[in-house]
Each structure stands twice: as C-alpha cells, then as structure tokens.
Design an enzyme around this catalytic site. Sequence first.
Site, PDB file in Angstrom:
ATOM      1  N   ALA A 188       4.474  -5.552   2.585  1.00 44.58           N
ATOM      2  CA  ALA A 188       5.721  -4.825   2.311  1.00 44.58           C
ATOM      3  C   ALA A 188       6.462  -4.516   3.618  1.00 44.58           C
ATOM      4  CB  ALA A 188       5.412  -3.534   1.555  1.00 44.58           C
ATOM      5  N   ASN A 189       5.723  -4.096   4.642  1.00 47.64           N
ATOM      6  CA  ASN A 189       6.376  -3.770   5.918  1.00 47.64           C
ATOM      7  C   ASN A 189       7.058  -5.008   6.510  1.00 47.64           C
ATOM      8  OD1 ASN A 189       5.055  -1.341   5.545  1.00 47.64           O
ATOM      9  ND2 ASN A 189       3.484  -1.713   7.086  1.00 47.64           N
TER      10      ASN A 189
ATOM     11  N   ASN B 221       0.845  -1.201   0.000  1.00 47.35           N
ATOM     12  CA  ASN B 221       0.000   0.000   0.000  1.00 47.35           C
ATOM     13  C   ASN B 221       0.871   1.237   0.000  1.00 47.35           C
ATOM     14  OD1 ASN B 221      -2.345  -1.551   0.422  1.00 47.35           O
ATOM     15  ND2 ASN B 221      -2.150  -1.412   2.648  1.00 47.35           N
TER      16      ASN B 221
ATOM     17  N   ASP C 160       3.951  -5.450  12.207  1.00 45.91           N
ATOM     18  CA  ASP C 160       4.651  -5.919  10.999  1.00 45.91           C
ATOM     19  C   ASP C 160       6.141  -6.118  11.277  1.00 45.91           C
ATOM     20  OD1 ASP C 160       2.236  -5.739   9.682  1.00 45.91           O
ATOM     21  OD2 ASP C 160       2.610  -3.673   9.041  1.00 45.91           O
TER      22      ASP C 160
ATOM     23  N   GLU D  68      -4.660  -9.032   4.239  1.00 50.33           N
ATOM     24  CA  GLU D  68      -4.982  -7.953   3.288  1.00 50.33           C
ATOM     25  C   GLU D  68      -5.054  -8.461   1.844  1.00 50.33           C
ATOM     26  OE1 GLU D  68      -3.563  -3.823   5.374  1.00 50.33           O
ATOM     27  OE2 GLU D  68      -2.068  -4.864   4.189  1.00 50.33           O
TER      28      GLU D  68
ATOM     29  N   GLY E 128       4.093  -7.467  25.364  1.00 50.85           N
ATOM     30  CA  GLY E 128       4.927  -8.462  24.685  1.00 50.85           C
ATOM     31  C   GLY E 128       4.101  -9.387  23.810  1.00 50.85           C
TER      32      GLY E 128
ATOM     33  N   GLY F  16       6.028   6.246  10.820  1.00 51.19           N
ATOM     34  CA  GLY F  16       5.894   5.392   9.644  1.00 51.19           C
ATOM     35  C   GLY F  16       5.925   3.920  10.018  1.00 51.19           C
TER      36      GLY F  16
HETATM   37  O1  RIB Z   1       0.235  -2.598   9.745  1.00 52.52           O
HETATM   38  C1  RIB Z   1       0.355  -1.301   9.241  1.00 52.52           C
HETATM   39  C2  RIB Z   1      -0.048  -1.285   7.806  1.00 52.52           C
HETATM   40  O2  RIB Z   1      -1.431  -1.581   7.734  1.00 52.52           O
HETATM   41  C3  RIB Z   1       0.099   0.060   7.129  1.00 52.52           C
HETATM   42  O3  RIB Z   1       1.353   0.232   6.516  1.00 52.52           O
HETATM   43  C4  RIB Z   1      -1.070   0.099   6.167  1.00 52.52           C
HETATM   44  O4  RIB Z   1      -0.689   0.113   4.831  1.00 52.52           O
HETATM   45  C5  RIB Z   1      -1.909  -1.117   6.495  1.00 52.52           C
HETATM   46  O5  RIB Z   1      -1.715  -2.124   5.601  1.00 52.52           O
END
Ligand code: RIB
Length: 298
Positions: free
Chosen positions: A48-49, A16, A257, A144, A229, A292
Amino acid sequence: MTESTSIPVVVAGSINVDLSIRVPRVPQSGETLLATSNVTRRPGGKGANQAIAASRFGAQVHFIGCVGDDQDGRHSVESLRHAGIDTTGVHTVSVPTGVAFVMVLPAGDNFIVVSPGANHSLSPELLVQSLDAYERAIVLMQGETPAESVSALASHATERPNLRVVLNLAPWRELGPKTLATCDPIIVNQVEASQMTGEAVDTVDDGVRVAKTIGQLARSCVITMGEKGACFFDGDQGGHIAAPAVGKVIDTTGAGDGFVGALAASLSRSEPLNKAVADGVVAGASAITFEGAQLPGD
Ligand code: RIB
C-alpha cells in the site's frame, strides 16, 4: 515523455494497519518499557505504501491484494482509493487485515513486526487470474506476500514479456533462481542484501559490488543504503546515487517504500534505471521528514 506513453503500475502486495509507538530505546528481553507517545493507527503495508508513492509520483496505479472483512481493511482500501488508486483487484477474505507493530526510536529508526493476516490469502491462482486484466504493466511485489505467489508472477511473466517484474524483497526470503532471473530490478536494503549474499554491505563500494553480484542473478538490482543513497546494477553498468541532505529525521518507517514507489513510477514512463533510482532517492529522503509510512498528498 508524456503521461500518455506510460504504462500502469500494478502493485500485487500487502496492506496492513500500522500500530506505531515512539520508544526511548529498544527494550531488553524481559523488560517492560514505557512508550513516549500514544499509539497511532494508520494505513500501512509495504504494498500500500509503495502504491501511494507511485501514484504521488504520477503513475497510474492498480492494486491487487487482500484485506479482512473489518474496519482496518475498509479504511485501508478507502485510503488507496483516495490517492487515486484502482482497488478493483482488492479482495475481502475471512482472515483479519494484516497488522504491523512499529517501534520508532528518538532518531527516527524503526523496528517492525508484521502479522500478515489477509495478505497471505493472495494465492498464486488469485494473483495470476487478477493479472489477466493487464496487457502491459510494471508489476510490483514485496516479500510480505506468499513466496509461491512471487514465483507464480515470475513464471507468468516469462510467458507475458510485456509484464515487467519489479520485486522489493522485503522482508528477505529464499527464492529460486528462475524467480530471481525475471526481476528487473530486484530491490533490497543493506540488511536484505547481506542476508541474500552473506556479504557485509556497509559502504558504497560494498553496495556497488553486491548490487552487481545480485544483479547478475536477476536482470538488474538496486540496493537502498539509507542516508548513503542507493547503489544499482542495470544489467550492464553499476553506479551509486547519493541521497539529498535532509533536515530533521522524524520517522524512517516507509522510506524504502517511498523509494520503491517513485522508482516504479519512473520505470512506468520508460526511464532508465539510473534515473528511476535518482527519483527513488528523492522520494525516500522526503519520506523520513514526517510521521507514518505513506507519502502525504498535496
Ligand atoms: O515499510 C514499512 C511498512 O512495513 C509498514 O507500513 C508496515 O506495515 C510494514 O509492512
């Protein structure tokens, strides 16, 4: 264990662009609220994260996913490549790149609404075909991407036991018992664990108990508990790992993430689940100390 004995982490997940603002509080219905910051536009998406976190924690990472034929898609793929991630499995489709609208409160907690866009083009066929390139891997998915694709991974993995399915079921959605049964582990936060079981997950004791309940439906389970935790059940034993103390919390977006990516990296080095959870907790704590959703490089 040396890097040469590790297996790749294949993230089949979401990409995203995150549009974030800081807000003084959550607006009420019908209310217009002024943000306390300008809008920031950064690469995000749980897939991506997590890929970036796994790479930062030493894993060899490959990405399978979809972006739109747009600037956000190109920029997101570039940021993955820049982090050393193989993006040959990222497909450009005729639907816009996913967008997440993120509100961050003064204490750092966040509220997120996602328009999945191109992420919903990761079909079961595309996923299974893309997985053909991997003999042995940790395959990491999130909630997602389409539920049918998560189920397709599960069926595929029953025929390919060298693919270990790690599922971060965020956001939560109903999955069939056969899909759940392949997850090793399934990773959820307290809210998602409650949605799955109907039980409150407030305390560490709740977390250990519910991790066992969910873990018996899967192969193993991890519940992330924020500043408390994480709790886990490894198919045999349960436990809890406390989070390290953190100074000022800046932004909790992507903390889960960071946790999941570091955990996957640890599993790729054949570490046991309790060690992987301990690595995840360290990464999650570090992820809340900056703005971020993606862990920065050195
Ligand atoms: O977990 C955080 C992520 O959730 C964000 O980067 C957003 O894009 C959503 O996918």
